[in-house]
Design a protein around this motif. Structure first.
Motif, PDB file in Angstrom:
ATOM      1  N   VAL A  76     -12.374   7.102  -1.899  1.00 52.16           N
ATOM      2  CA  VAL A  76     -12.968   7.352  -3.222  1.00 52.16           C
ATOM      3  C   VAL A  76     -11.883   7.687  -4.243  1.00 52.16           C
ATOM      4  O   VAL A  76     -11.864   7.137  -5.341  1.00 52.16           O
ATOM      5  CB  VAL A  76     -14.011   8.500  -3.155  1.00 52.16           C
ATOM      6  CG1 VAL A  76     -14.459   8.910  -4.558  1.00 52.16           C
ATOM      7  CG2 VAL A  76     -15.205   8.075  -2.314  1.00 52.16           C
ATOM      8  N   VAL A  77     -10.957   8.567  -3.878  1.00 56.63           N
ATOM      9  CA  VAL A  77      -9.908   8.934  -4.833  1.00 56.63           C
ATOM     10  C   VAL A  77      -8.968   7.759  -5.095  1.00 56.63           C
ATOM     11  O   VAL A  77      -8.468   7.594  -6.202  1.00 56.63           O
ATOM     12  CB  VAL A  77      -9.113  10.187  -4.369  1.00 56.63           C
ATOM     13  CG1 VAL A  77     -10.024  11.406  -4.344  1.00 56.63           C
ATOM     14  CG2 VAL A  77      -8.441   9.993  -3.025  1.00 56.63           C
ATOM     15  N   GLU A  78      -8.754   6.940  -4.082  1.00 60.07           N
ATOM     16  CA  GLU A  78      -7.911   5.752  -4.301  1.00 60.07           C
ATOM     17  C   GLU A  78      -8.597   4.762  -5.230  1.00 60.07           C
ATOM     18  O   GLU A  78      -7.939   4.075  -6.018  1.00 60.07           O
ATOM     19  CB  GLU A  78      -7.569   5.084  -2.962  1.00 60.07           C
ATOM     20  CG  GLU A  78      -6.546   5.855  -2.149  1.00 60.07           C
ATOM     21  CD  GLU A  78      -5.767   4.985  -1.186  1.00 60.07           C
ATOM     22  OE1 GLU A  78      -5.127   4.001  -1.641  1.00 60.07           O
ATOM     23  OE2 GLU A  78      -5.781   5.295   0.015  1.00 60.07           O
ATOM     24  N   GLN A  79      -9.902   4.695  -5.155  1.00 59.82           N
ATOM     25  CA  GLN A  79     -10.642   3.791  -6.039  1.00 59.82           C
ATOM     26  C   GLN A  79     -10.608   4.307  -7.475  1.00 59.82           C
ATOM     27  O   GLN A  79     -10.477   3.528  -8.410  1.00 59.82           O
ATOM     28  CB  GLN A  79     -12.091   3.667  -5.554  1.00 59.82           C
ATOM     29  CG  GLN A  79     -12.895   2.639  -6.323  1.00 59.82           C
ATOM     30  CD  GLN A  79     -14.294   2.471  -5.766  1.00 59.82           C
ATOM     31  OE1 GLN A  79     -14.764   3.272  -4.968  1.00 59.82           O
ATOM     32  NE2 GLN A  79     -14.980   1.425  -6.185  1.00 59.82           N
ATOM     33  N   ARG A  80     -10.683   5.633  -7.638  1.00 61.27           N
ATOM     34  CA  ARG A  80     -10.613   6.215  -8.983  1.00 61.27           C
ATOM     35  C   ARG A  80      -9.210   6.010  -9.552  1.00 61.27           C
ATOM     36  O   ARG A  80      -9.051   5.417 -10.599  1.00 61.27           O
ATOM     37  CB  ARG A  80     -10.915   7.718  -8.928  1.00 61.27           C
ATOM     38  CG  ARG A  80     -12.342   8.068  -8.582  1.00 61.27           C
ATOM     39  CD  ARG A  80     -12.489   9.566  -8.392  1.00 61.27           C
ATOM     40  NE  ARG A  80     -13.837   9.961  -8.022  1.00 61.27           N
ATOM     41  CZ  ARG A  80     -14.147  11.151  -7.532  1.00 61.27           C
ATOM     42  NH1 ARG A  80     -13.205  12.069  -7.380  1.00 61.27           N
ATOM     43  NH2 ARG A  80     -15.393  11.436  -7.208  1.00 61.27           N
ATOM     44  N   ASP A  81      -8.230   6.587  -8.882  1.00 62.89           N
ATOM     45  CA  ASP A  81      -6.796   6.452  -9.190  1.00 62.89           C
ATOM     46  C   ASP A  81      -6.496   6.253 -10.681  1.00 62.89           C
ATOM     47  O   ASP A  81      -5.908   5.243 -11.073  1.00 62.89           O
ATOM     48  CB  ASP A  81      -6.223   5.290  -8.383  1.00 62.89           C
ATOM     49  CG  ASP A  81      -4.701   5.365  -8.239  1.00 62.89           C
ATOM     50  OD1 ASP A  81      -4.108   6.431  -8.520  1.00 62.89           O
ATOM     51  OD2 ASP A  81      -4.091   4.352  -7.834  1.00 62.89           O
ATOM     52  N   PRO A  82      -6.883   7.204 -11.555  1.00 62.65           N
ATOM     53  CA  PRO A  82      -6.743   7.008 -13.008  1.00 62.65           C
ATOM     54  C   PRO A  82      -5.306   6.818 -13.490  1.00 62.65           C
ATOM     55  O   PRO A  82      -5.077   6.170 -14.512  1.00 62.65           O
ATOM     56  CB  PRO A  82      -7.346   8.290 -13.596  1.00 62.65           C
ATOM     57  CG  PRO A  82      -7.231   9.307 -12.508  1.00 62.65           C
ATOM     58  CD  PRO A  82      -7.398   8.550 -11.232  1.00 62.65           C
ATOM     59  N   LYS A  83      -4.336   7.371 -12.758  1.00 61.79           N
ATOM     60  CA  LYS A  83      -2.937   7.253 -13.175  1.00 61.79           C
ATOM     61  C   LYS A  83      -2.183   6.178 -12.384  1.00 61.79           C
ATOM     62  O   LYS A  83      -0.989   5.991 -12.581  1.00 61.79           O
ATOM     63  CB  LYS A  83      -2.233   8.597 -13.020  1.00 61.79           C
ATOM     64  CG  LYS A  83      -2.842   9.714 -13.860  1.00 61.79           C
ATOM     65  CD  LYS A  83      -2.174  11.041 -13.579  1.00 61.79           C
ATOM     66  CE  LYS A  83      -2.839  12.170 -14.347  1.00 61.79           C
ATOM     67  NZ  LYS A  83      -2.263  13.492 -14.011  1.00 61.79           N
ATOM     68  N   GLY A  84      -2.878   5.490 -11.490  1.00 62.08           N
ATOM     69  CA  GLY A  84      -2.239   4.446 -10.686  1.00 62.08           C
ATOM     70  C   GLY A  84      -1.251   4.981  -9.660  1.00 62.08           C
ATOM     71  O   GLY A  84      -0.385   4.251  -9.177  1.00 62.08           O
ATOM     72  N   LEU A  85      -1.391   6.256  -9.293  1.00 64.95           N
ATOM     73  CA  LEU A  85      -0.428   6.889  -8.386  1.00 64.95           C
ATOM     74  C   LEU A  85      -0.583   6.430  -6.937  1.00 64.95           C
ATOM     75  O   LEU A  85       0.405   6.249  -6.232  1.00 64.95           O
ATOM     76  CB  LEU A  85      -0.557   8.412  -8.473  1.00 64.95           C
ATOM     77  CG  LEU A  85      -0.291   9.022  -9.856  1.00 64.95           C
ATOM     78  CD1 LEU A  85      -0.527  10.525  -9.817  1.00 64.95           C
ATOM     79  CD2 LEU A  85       1.132   8.709 -10.307  1.00 64.95           C
ATOM     80  N   TYR A  86      -1.820   6.260  -6.510  1.00 64.86           N
ATOM     81  CA  TYR A  86      -2.042   5.814  -5.129  1.00 64.86           C
ATOM     82  C   TYR A  86      -1.497   4.402  -4.934  1.00 64.86           C
ATOM     83  O   TYR A  86      -0.891   4.087  -3.910  1.00 64.86           O
ATOM     84  CB  TYR A  86      -3.526   5.866  -4.767  1.00 64.86           C
ATOM     85  CG  TYR A  86      -4.019   7.266  -4.503  1.00 64.86           C
ATOM     86  CD1 TYR A  86      -3.813   7.883  -3.269  1.00 64.86           C
ATOM     87  CD2 TYR A  86      -4.689   7.988  -5.494  1.00 64.86           C
ATOM     88  CE1 TYR A  86      -4.261   9.176  -3.034  1.00 64.86           C
ATOM     89  CE2 TYR A  86      -5.141   9.282  -5.263  1.00 64.86           C
ATOM     90  CZ  TYR A  86      -4.917   9.869  -4.032  1.00 64.86           C
ATOM     91  OH  TYR A  86      -5.356  11.147  -3.800  1.00 64.86           O
ATOM     92  N   LYS A  87      -1.704   3.572  -5.929  1.00 68.70           N
ATOM     93  CA  LYS A  87      -1.199   2.190  -5.867  1.00 68.70           C
ATOM     94  C   LYS A  87       0.325   2.194  -5.743  1.00 68.70           C
ATOM     95  O   LYS A  87       0.903   1.470  -4.930  1.00 68.70           O
ATOM     96  CB  LYS A  87      -1.639   1.426  -7.119  1.00 68.70           C
ATOM     97  CG  LYS A  87      -1.263  -0.049  -7.092  1.00 68.70           C
ATOM     98  CD  LYS A  87      -1.810  -0.763  -8.327  1.00 68.70           C
ATOM     99  CE  LYS A  87      -1.438  -2.238  -8.292  1.00 68.70           C
ATOM    100  NZ  LYS A  87      -1.939  -2.957  -9.484  1.00 68.70           N
ATOM    101  N   LYS A  88       0.975   3.060  -6.539  1.00 68.66           N
ATOM    102  CA  LYS A  88       2.438   3.156  -6.473  1.00 68.66           C
ATOM    103  C   LYS A  88       2.892   3.727  -5.137  1.00 68.66           C
ATOM    104  O   LYS A  88       3.887   3.282  -4.564  1.00 68.66           O
ATOM    105  CB  LYS A  88       2.958   4.024  -7.616  1.00 68.66           C
ATOM    106  CG  LYS A  88       2.848   3.374  -8.988  1.00 68.66           C
ATOM    107  CD  LYS A  88       3.391   4.296 -10.073  1.00 68.66           C
ATOM    108  CE  LYS A  88       3.294   3.630 -11.441  1.00 68.66           C
ATOM    109  NZ  LYS A  88       3.783   4.526 -12.513  1.00 68.66           N
TER     110      LYS A  88
END
Length: 199
Positions: free
Chosen positions: A137-149
Motif C-alpha cells: 500500500v505504501v509503495e503504491q502511494r509513494d508520493p515522493k517516489g522514494l520506494y521506486k528509487k
C-alpha cells in the motif's frame, strides 16, 4: 560529553504550568513506514487540537531535518541520533504542557524505547501511535517516489526495502491507514487523549 555543567531548575514547575494553562503535556509519537500517513495525520491532528484551543506543536522531518538535525545523514548511526534528539526536544515541549506531535519513521524499537524512557523518567506522558499500512500500500502511494528509487538502488538503506522497520509490539494506539482515513485517525487519537485526560 560536557562535564562542567549543572542543571538549573527554574522557579516554575510542571505542576504549576498544568494548573495555569489548564492542559497536561503529552508527546504523541507517530511511527510507521514512509507514506504510511504519519505526517498527514499529524498535520490534521495539530489543526484539530488548535481549533479546540489546545497548545500543540508538530515536529517532523520538514522542520527538524532542515534545522536542528541538518548535520545528520541517513545511515543507522545518524538515524539513531536523529531520534535521540527528537526525543529530547519533544520532552522539553511536553514539559511546557504542550501536546507535542512527532511524525518520524523511527524504525528501531530501542530508539523509541529511549524516547519513552526519558519522558517517563520526567513524569511526562508518552503515547506511541503505530501508523500501519502494508508495504504494498505504501509503495503504491509513494508520493515522493522514494520506494521506486530505493527499488532501483538509488537510495541506500531505505526503511522497508533495504533497511529494517521494527514494528511496535504494544503501542497505545494502532491505526491501519489502509482501513481508516485521516478523519477517523484523528478521531481515534483525540478520543484516546480525552479518555486519558490530556485534553
Amino acid at each position: 560529553m560536557s562535564t562542567n555543567i549543572t542543571f538549573h531548575a527554574g522557579s516554575v514547575d510542571n505542576t504549576e504550568r498544568v494548573e495555569l494553562l489548564s492542559q497536561k503535556g503529552v508527546t504523541v509519537w507517530l511511527t510507521g513506514l514512509s507514506a504510511s500517513g504519519k505526517s498527514t495525520i499529524a498535520c490534521a491532528l495539530e489543526q484539530h487540537l488548535l481549533h479546540m484551543h489546545k497548545f500543540t506543536y508538530r515536529l517532523d522531518g520538514d522542520n527538524v531535518r532542515f534545522g536542528l538535525n541538518k548535520d545528520l545523514g541517513f545511515d543507522e548511526k545518524s538515524r539513531n541520533e536523529n531520534i535521540r534528539r527528537i526525543g529530547e526536544v519533544s520532552k522539553l515541549f511536553t514539559d511546557s504542557s504542550c501536546i507535542t506531535l512527532t511524525a518520524f519513521i523511527s524504525p528501531y524499537k530501542a530508539d523509541r524505547a529511549i524516547a519513552r524512557e526519558i519522558h517517563e523518567k520526567a513524569g511526562l506522558g508518552f503515547v506511541e501511535v503505530f501508523v500501519d499500512a502494508p508495504i504494498e500500500v505504501v509503495e503504491q502511494r509513494d508520493p515522493k517516489g522514494l520506494y521506486k528509487k530505493a527499488r532501483a538502488g538509488e537510495i541506500k538503506e531505505f526503511t522497508g526495502v533495504s533497511a529494517p522497520y521494527e514494528a511496535p509490539e504494544s503501542p497505545e494506539i494502532h491505526i491501519r491507514t489502509d482501513k481508516s482515513d485521516v478523519t477517523e485517525s484523528v478521531r481515534i487519537i483525540t478520543e484516546y487523549l480525552t479518555q486519558n485526560k490530556y485534553i
